[in-house]
Design a protein around this motif. Structure first.
Motif, short mmCIF file in Angstrom:
data_model
loop_
_atom_site.label_atom_id
_atom_site.label_comp_id
_atom_site.label_asym_id
_atom_site.label_seq_id
_atom_site.Cartn_x
_atom_site.Cartn_y
_atom_site.Cartn_z
N SER A 179 104.37 -73.50 -56.36
CA SER A 179 104.68 -72.47 -57.35
C SER A 179 106.12 -72.48 -57.83
O SER A 179 106.39 -72.30 -59.01
N ALA A 180 107.08 -72.69 -56.95
CA ALA A 180 108.49 -72.61 -57.35
C ALA A 180 109.05 -73.96 -57.77
O ALA A 180 110.23 -74.05 -58.14
N PHE A 181 108.24 -75.01 -57.73
CA PHE A 181 108.73 -76.35 -58.04
C PHE A 181 107.93 -77.06 -59.11
O PHE A 181 108.42 -78.00 -59.72
N GLY A 182 106.70 -76.68 -59.35
CA GLY A 182 105.84 -77.37 -60.30
C GLY A 182 104.83 -78.23 -59.59
O GLY A 182 103.87 -77.73 -59.01
N VAL A 183 105.04 -79.56 -59.60
CA VAL A 183 104.11 -80.49 -58.98
C VAL A 183 104.86 -81.38 -57.99
O VAL A 183 105.85 -82.03 -58.34
N ALA A 184 104.39 -81.41 -56.75
CA ALA A 184 104.91 -82.31 -55.72
C ALA A 184 104.01 -83.53 -55.64
O ALA A 184 102.79 -83.41 -55.65
N ILE A 185 104.62 -84.72 -55.57
CA ILE A 185 103.89 -85.98 -55.47
C ILE A 185 104.17 -86.56 -54.09
O ILE A 185 105.32 -86.82 -53.74
N ILE A 186 103.11 -86.76 -53.28
CA ILE A 186 103.25 -87.26 -51.92
C ILE A 186 102.48 -88.58 -51.83
O ILE A 186 101.26 -88.61 -51.97
N ASN A 187 103.21 -89.68 -51.60
CA ASN A 187 102.60 -91.00 -51.53
C ASN A 187 101.94 -91.22 -50.16
O ASN A 187 102.18 -90.48 -49.21
N CYS A 188 101.13 -92.27 -50.07
CA CYS A 188 100.38 -92.53 -48.84
C CYS A 188 101.29 -92.89 -47.67
O CYS A 188 100.86 -92.80 -46.51
N LEU A 216 109.46 -84.38 -56.43
CA LEU A 216 108.95 -83.46 -57.43
C LEU A 216 108.80 -84.18 -58.74
O LEU A 216 109.57 -85.10 -59.06
N LEU A 217 107.80 -83.78 -59.50
CA LEU A 217 107.52 -84.46 -60.75
C LEU A 217 108.70 -84.36 -61.71
O LEU A 217 109.11 -85.35 -62.30
N GLU A 218 109.28 -83.20 -61.84
CA GLU A 218 110.36 -83.02 -62.79
C GLU A 218 110.94 -81.61 -62.60
O GLU A 218 110.22 -80.67 -62.28
N LEU A 240 104.90 -74.54 -67.62
CA LEU A 240 103.53 -74.78 -67.15
C LEU A 240 103.25 -76.27 -67.23
O LEU A 240 103.33 -76.87 -68.30
N PHE A 241 102.96 -76.90 -66.05
CA PHE A 241 102.52 -78.28 -66.01
C PHE A 241 101.01 -78.34 -66.23
O PHE A 241 100.26 -77.59 -65.62
N ILE A 242 100.58 -79.26 -67.09
CA ILE A 242 99.17 -79.59 -67.19
C ILE A 242 99.09 -81.11 -67.06
O ILE A 242 99.56 -81.85 -67.90
N PHE A 243 98.52 -81.56 -65.94
CA PHE A 243 98.56 -82.96 -65.54
C PHE A 243 97.15 -83.51 -65.56
O PHE A 243 96.26 -82.99 -64.89
N GLN A 244 96.91 -84.59 -66.33
CA GLN A 244 95.59 -85.19 -66.46
C GLN A 244 95.64 -86.63 -65.98
O GLN A 244 96.46 -87.42 -66.45
N GLN A 245 94.76 -86.96 -65.06
CA GLN A 245 94.67 -88.32 -64.57
C GLN A 245 93.27 -88.56 -64.02
O GLN A 245 92.74 -87.72 -63.29
N ASP A 246 92.70 -89.71 -64.37
CA ASP A 246 91.36 -90.06 -63.90
C ASP A 246 90.36 -88.94 -64.17
O ASP A 246 89.53 -88.60 -63.33
#
Length: 322
Positions: A146-155, A161-163, A170-176
């Motif tokens: 909520s306070a950061f947007g989108v967190a990306i955690i690799n394997c 953080l995305l940005e 508001l992030f709207i992220f579309q993939q696959d």
């Protein structure tokens, strides 16, 4: 958990050939084997099983019986909110204790290896729940914070953080073919934040690749009131439909169009194979239910047809039988 979220799970075959479709319902609850009648999310996996996220564990429906998963199965946090099926047909779920996934080979539920990373972000955010997430084919987890947007955690456990963006973005992220919607909410200085007069400042749209994104700066056209209640989906036209509270918007060619306001908070949305659109609405003191539009064009026409007004509908799933 507030009674605001209490719903009854319904499997609803629609007769969609008519202009005013009729609705037949089959009602399932704890008397039929569900662990709870408070349902948060639905998902159908590659084998055809229906998975149900409830406040008292996870359930799998084979068309006849429910198999329930809880602490004995490895699910240590019983309230399950969001579901996701990855490319290996593992069923992921968000809980107050982080992310878990169902391993179909071992027939058990396992905790996500990097829950401690999510917990670190959530501790700073003063939150304990992943509201939305998805997992790509490289097993990278994209999680709303909520306070950061989108967190990306690799394997391998590396994360970022995305940005960094403006407050109330508001992030709207579309993939696959998956859509993740995540707000960027600043931490309040003192106590809870009153969002009643707050507007969304900008939309950040990410499609397919992280480098392929666009930013829509919102000034006066339209003013989007900020809300904790959001939903988003990509339509057959490739337009993006999203909601904030009870307001409905459409994004196309990087322009945001206000569609209209429904009488209740929009909790869920889906477009079916025949391109009809269904919205799940909350029920508080008055009617909730499902709002039905026969097509995307119908969003601009007459008010939607309404069904199941006595329920809060938190998710809508079209199964493989339609």
């Amino acid at each position: 958990m507030s009674s605001y979220w209490w719903i009854i799970l319904l499997f609803c075959p629609m007769l969609l050939g008519a202009q005013n479709p009729q609705l037949g319902t089959i009602h399932f609850n704890i008397n039929n084997g569900l662990p709870s009648s408070e349902v948060h999310d639905l998902l159908q996996d590659q084998k055809g099983y229906i998975w149900i996220a409830t406040d008292n564990g996870l359930s799998r429906f084979n068309g006849y019986h429910f198999q329930n998963f809880g602490p004995k199965s490895g699910l240590l946090s019983n309230a399950v909110f969001s579901l996701f099926s990855d490319h290996e047909d593992r069923i992921w779920m968000s809980t107050f204790g982080g992310l878990y996934f169902y391993d179909p080979i071992r027939d058990t539920i396992q905790a996500y290896l990097y829950n401690h990373i999510i917990d670190e972000y959530n501790t700073v955010s003063n939150s304990d729940l992943v509201k939305s997430f998805f997992v790509d084919k490289q097993e990278t987890v994209y999680s709303s914070v909520s306070a950061f947007g989108v967190a990306i955690i690799n394997c391998d456990g590396t994360h970022r953080l995305l940005e960094k963006v403006e407050d109330y973005s508001l992030f709207i992220f579309q993939q696959d073919h998956h859509t993740l919607i995540a707000p960027f909410t600043p931490l309040p200085n003192n106590g809870a934040k009153d969002f009643s007069r707050t507007k969304v400042s900008q939309l950040l749209l990410y499609r397919s690749k992280e480098t392929d994104h666009s930013t829509i700066i919102l000034d006066k056209d339209p003013l989007i009131p900020y809300s904790h209640y959001q939903s988003a989906s990509t339509l057959a036209s490739d337009h993006l439909l999203f909601s904030m509270d009870h307001n409905l918007y459409l994004i196309h060619q990087n322009k945001v169009e206000f569609i209209g306001a429904l009488p209740k908070v929009i909790l869920a949305q889906t477009q079916t194979e025949d391109q009809a659109i269904y919205l799940g609405l909350s029920k508080n003191q008055e009617e909730g239910g499902v709002a039905y539009y026969p097509s995307e064009d119908a969003l601009y026409e007459n008010p939607p047809l309404r069904y199941l007004n006595e329920y809060s509908v938190t998710d809508i799933l079209e199964d493989r039988k339609g």
